[in-house]
Design a protein around this motif. Structure first.
Motif, PDB file in Angstrom:
ATOM      1  N   PRO A  82     -31.530  -5.434  22.685  1.00  0.00           N
ATOM      2  CA  PRO A  82     -30.489  -6.065  23.505  1.00  0.00           C
ATOM      3  C   PRO A  82     -29.269  -6.426  22.671  1.00  0.00           C
ATOM      4  N   GLY A  83     -28.106  -6.359  23.292  1.00  0.00           N
ATOM      5  CA  GLY A  83     -26.887  -6.757  22.611  1.00  0.00           C
ATOM      6  C   GLY A  83     -26.114  -5.576  22.059  1.00  0.00           C
ATOM      7  N   VAL A  84     -25.120  -5.866  21.248  1.00  0.00           N
ATOM      8  CA  VAL A  84     -24.272  -4.844  20.651  1.00  0.00           C
ATOM      9  C   VAL A  84     -24.307  -4.991  19.135  1.00  0.00           C
ATOM     10  N   SER A 139     -21.578  -6.643  27.475  1.00  0.00           N
ATOM     11  CA  SER A 139     -22.958  -6.731  26.995  1.00  0.00           C
ATOM     12  C   SER A 139     -23.549  -8.103  27.263  1.00  0.00           C
ATOM     13  N   ILE A 140     -22.758  -9.155  27.009  1.00  0.00           N
ATOM     14  CA  ILE A 140     -23.232 -10.521  27.254  1.00  0.00           C
ATOM     15  C   ILE A 140     -23.530 -10.720  28.735  1.00  0.00           C
ATOM     16  N   PRO A 200     -17.523  -3.596  17.981  1.00  0.00           N
ATOM     17  CA  PRO A 200     -17.243  -3.358  19.389  1.00  0.00           C
ATOM     18  C   PRO A 200     -16.025  -4.149  19.847  1.00  0.00           C
ATOM     19  N   SER A 201     -15.357  -3.634  20.854  1.00  0.00           N
ATOM     20  CA  SER A 201     -14.198  -4.328  21.396  1.00  0.00           C
ATOM     21  C   SER A 201     -14.647  -5.578  22.130  1.00  0.00           C
ATOM     22  N   ARG A 202     -13.677  -6.460  22.422  1.00  0.00           N
ATOM     23  CA  ARG A 202     -13.997  -7.692  23.139  1.00  0.00           C
ATOM     24  C   ARG A 202     -14.564  -7.380  24.522  1.00  0.00           C
ATOM     25  N   ALA A 203     -14.020  -6.356  25.187  1.00  0.00           N
ATOM     26  CA  ALA A 203     -14.513  -5.979  26.518  1.00  0.00           C
ATOM     27  C   ALA A 203     -15.963  -5.519  26.454  1.00  0.00           C
TER      28      ALA A 203
END
Length: 217
Positions: free
Chosen positions: A182-184, A19-20, A11-14
């Motif tokens: 939860p999360g990516v 997600s965080i 996943p990208s930083r964005a």
């Protein structure tokens, strides 16, 4: 790039930051709703369902952490009392920390695994909740297993919601199903699994609660 390659791409930083942020917001909200549920004595169990606790192995550790965090507040306050601005900040942080730990404990108590008319809900703390309908479940059995530390929750088509690296309930599925954690990717996101394992403080109660629905199916 193929669809499979896109699915496996990091996943990208964005996306990761988004997600965080969402997870932090959900956790913060559930801290306070869990405390409210504990005060009202209203666990999140659907009508006709049975709540199955999973907190017993962690209860002593959580209580110790809460007690230490509470004792730390007046100690830190004495150390920084000469600096009002620092004192206020440390007091806010200390109270928030104790509240968050209480919320985590209440989350475990008020958000148990559930077995009900709609199926099984596998939960963990403030975030994780995976629902499995009875039509997707082939069998449920008591089966204790200890995994290596820090194993992923999903591996080789198996989702394991462990407590201190242990599970004692195994759910075999009729067919692979998609679950969302939860999360990516790779720690969170959507996964396809055909087996689910979890820890229940009372595995016999879990099995007894599930039996009428399995027989009815």
């Amino acid at each position: 790039m193929t669809g499979d390659a896109l699915a496996l791409a990091p996943p990208s930083r964005a996306v990761r930051l988004g997600s965080i942020a969402r997870r932090a917001l959900v956790s913060e909200i559930r801290v306070y709703t869990s405390i409210a549920r504990a005060i009202a004595r209203r666990p999140a169990v659907p009508p006709g369902g049975t709540g199955i606790a999973y907190h017993r192995p962690l209860l002593t550790i959580l209580i110790v952490f809460i007690a230490l965090s509470a004792v730390e507040i007046p100690i830190v306050d004495l150390i920084v009392h000469r600096w009002p601005a620092v004192r206020i900040i440390m007091l806010i942080v200390g109270i928030w920390g104790v509240t968050w730990m209480l919320g985590l404990l209440c989350g475990m108590l008020m958000r148990p695994h559930t077995v009900g008319p709609e199926g099984v809900q596998v939960r963990s703390g403030l975030e994780s909740e995976v629902s499995i309908g009875w039509g997707d479940i082939a069998s449920i059995a008591i089966s204790r297993r200890v995994d290596e530390p820090k194993q992923r929750r999903v591996s080789d088509g198996e989702y394991a919601e462990r407590v201190q690296d242990e599970t004692n309930i195994e759910i075999e599925l009729e067919h692979p199903i998609a679950i969302r954690l939860p999360g990516v990717h790779p720690k969170g996101g959507v996964h396809t699994v055909d087996r689910v394992r979890l820890w229940a403080d009372d595995p016999k109660l879990f099995l007894d609660a599930a039996r009428p629905f399995l027989l009815a199916g």
